[in-house]
Design a protein around this motif. Structure first.
Motif, PDB file in Angstrom:
ATOM      1  N   MET A  23       0.840  -1.185   0.000  1.00  0.00           N
ATOM      2  CA  MET A  23       0.000   0.000   0.000  1.00  0.00           C
ATOM      3  C   MET A  23       0.878   1.238   0.000  1.00  0.00           C
ATOM      4  N   VAL A  24       0.593   2.169  -0.911  1.00  0.00           N
ATOM      5  CA  VAL A  24       1.359   3.414  -0.990  1.00  0.00           C
ATOM      6  C   VAL A  24       1.106   4.237   0.264  1.00  0.00           C
ATOM      7  N   ASP A  25       2.180   4.652   0.922  1.00  0.00           N
ATOM      8  CA  ASP A  25       2.074   5.444   2.148  1.00  0.00           C
ATOM      9  C   ASP A  25       3.135   6.532   2.129  1.00  0.00           C
ATOM     10  N   THR A  26       2.716   7.770   1.813  1.00  0.00           N
ATOM     11  CA  THR A  26       3.659   8.877   1.760  1.00  0.00           C
ATOM     12  C   THR A  26       4.103   9.338   3.141  1.00  0.00           C
ATOM     13  N   GLY A  27       3.482   8.823   4.177  1.00  0.00           N
ATOM     14  CA  GLY A  27       3.869   9.182   5.543  1.00  0.00           C
ATOM     15  C   GLY A  27       4.899   8.250   6.142  1.00  0.00           C
ATOM     16  N   ALA A  28       5.243   7.167   5.435  1.00  0.00           N
ATOM     17  CA  ALA A  28       6.251   6.220   5.923  1.00  0.00           C
ATOM     18  C   ALA A  28       7.619   6.615   5.379  1.00  0.00           C
ATOM     19  N   SER A  29       8.604   6.748   6.254  1.00  0.00           N
ATOM     20  CA  SER A  29       9.924   7.201   5.819  1.00  0.00           C
ATOM     21  C   SER A  29      10.617   6.178   4.926  1.00  0.00           C
ATOM     22  N   GLY A  73       2.388  -5.745  15.005  1.00  0.00           N
ATOM     23  CA  GLY A  73       1.752  -4.443  14.831  1.00  0.00           C
ATOM     24  C   GLY A  73       1.614  -3.966  13.403  1.00  0.00           C
ATOM     25  N   LEU A  74       2.000  -4.798  12.428  1.00  0.00           N
ATOM     26  CA  LEU A  74       1.906  -4.410  11.031  1.00  0.00           C
ATOM     27  C   LEU A  74       1.369  -5.601  10.245  1.00  0.00           C
ATOM     28  N   SER A  75       0.281  -5.366   9.480  1.00  0.00           N
ATOM     29  CA  SER A  75      -0.371  -6.480   8.796  1.00  0.00           C
ATOM     30  C   SER A  75      -0.091  -6.530   7.295  1.00  0.00           C
ATOM     31  N   LEU A  76       0.467  -5.454   6.742  1.00  0.00           N
ATOM     32  CA  LEU A  76       0.753  -5.426   5.306  1.00  0.00           C
ATOM     33  C   LEU A  76       1.985  -4.581   5.059  1.00  0.00           C
ATOM     34  N   THR A  77       2.545  -4.712   3.856  1.00  0.00           N
ATOM     35  CA  THR A  77       3.742  -3.964   3.488  1.00  0.00           C
ATOM     36  C   THR A  77       3.364  -2.569   3.011  1.00  0.00           C
ATOM     37  N   LEU A  78       4.057  -1.563   3.536  1.00  0.00           N
ATOM     38  CA  LEU A  78       3.822  -0.170   3.166  1.00  0.00           C
ATOM     39  C   LEU A  78       4.920   0.289   2.214  1.00  0.00           C
ATOM     40  N   LEU A  79       4.508   0.858   1.092  1.00  0.00           N
ATOM     41  CA  LEU A  79       5.452   1.377   0.107  1.00  0.00           C
ATOM     42  C   LEU A  79       5.759   2.821   0.472  1.00  0.00           C
ATOM     43  N   GLY A  80       6.852   3.002   1.205  1.00  0.00           N
ATOM     44  CA  GLY A  80       7.181   4.299   1.770  1.00  0.00           C
ATOM     45  C   GLY A  80       8.175   5.093   0.948  1.00  0.00           C
TER      46      GLY A  80
END
Length: 211
Positions: A117-123, A182-189
């Motif tokens: 999932m695209v996440d612009t808030g993840a460094s 605490g994390l269920s999916l991969t974040l595209l940071g």
């Protein structure tokens, strides 16, 4: 976590010619793929058959289709709008949001398929430890830190991903944080996104490789 938002009502409107140009894989069957070319009607093509305009369907499997476009091979994935070569020659892919306005993408990390999932808030790219294990990443060798989650403080391991591929875009040596709990999916940071130009046209998000 801060996610890219989308105005969902716009998804009901016709695409502009710029948004429509390209290829969408919308279905897979044994030896066949259902494709939408340049915003036209869905059509089913058989492996080995000509798609048109210099394109040919080379192969299909359970999750991807490979086409040859004027001598150049490209792997198509469901959920990714594949732009044909841009005027700059740089690789790009376009994504449409889900019903909640989130952008998901199927890609490959170190050769293994993973949904992100695209996440612009993840460094950086954030990945559950279970996914890292499935992909053969020996994250325990990474540098150790800690993160506060809903389940309390959990260890994270900073590693380098050898290769990350989404459609035609491929990058190497990408920072990732592997999280135990605490994390269920991969974040595209942003360790990946900072290498891209991000452009929004309506609800469609286009990623173009910068370097």
């Amino acid at each position: 976590m801060r996610l890219i938002s989308a105005v969902l009502i716009a998804s009901l409107l016709p695409l502009s010619s710029a948004e429509a140009a390209g290829i969408d894989l919308i279905g897979l069957f044994p030896g066949k793929a259902v494709l939408v070319i340049d915003g036209g009607s869905p059509k089913t093509y058989a492996v080995g058959g000509t798609i048109g305009d210099g394109m040919k369907l080379i192969s299909v499997d359970a999750s991807t289709a490979v086409i040859e476009d004027n001598g150049r091979r490209e792997t198509l994935m469901i959920g990714i709008h594949h732009n044909r070569i841009t005027s700059s020659g740089r690789a790009s892919v376009s994504l449409d949001p889900d019903s909640n306005g989130h952008y998901f993408v199927n890609g490959q990390i170190n050769g293994g398929t993973v949904r992100m999932m695209v996440d612009t808030g993840a460094s950086m790219i954030a990945m559950p430890a279970s996914e890292a294990q499935r992909l053969g990443i020996n994250y325990k060798k990474g540098s150790v830190g800690y993160a506060n989650t809903a389940n309390g403080v959990v260890p994270i391991y900073r590693v380098k991903i050898d290769t990350l591929k989404i459609g035609d875009i491929e990058v190497s040596q990408v920072d990732a944080a592997i999280q135990e709990g605490g994390l269920s999916l991969t974040l595209l940071g942003n360790s990946f996104l900072n290498r891209m130009e991000l452009k929004r046209e309506g609800v469609r998000l286009t990623l173009t490789k910068r370097f």
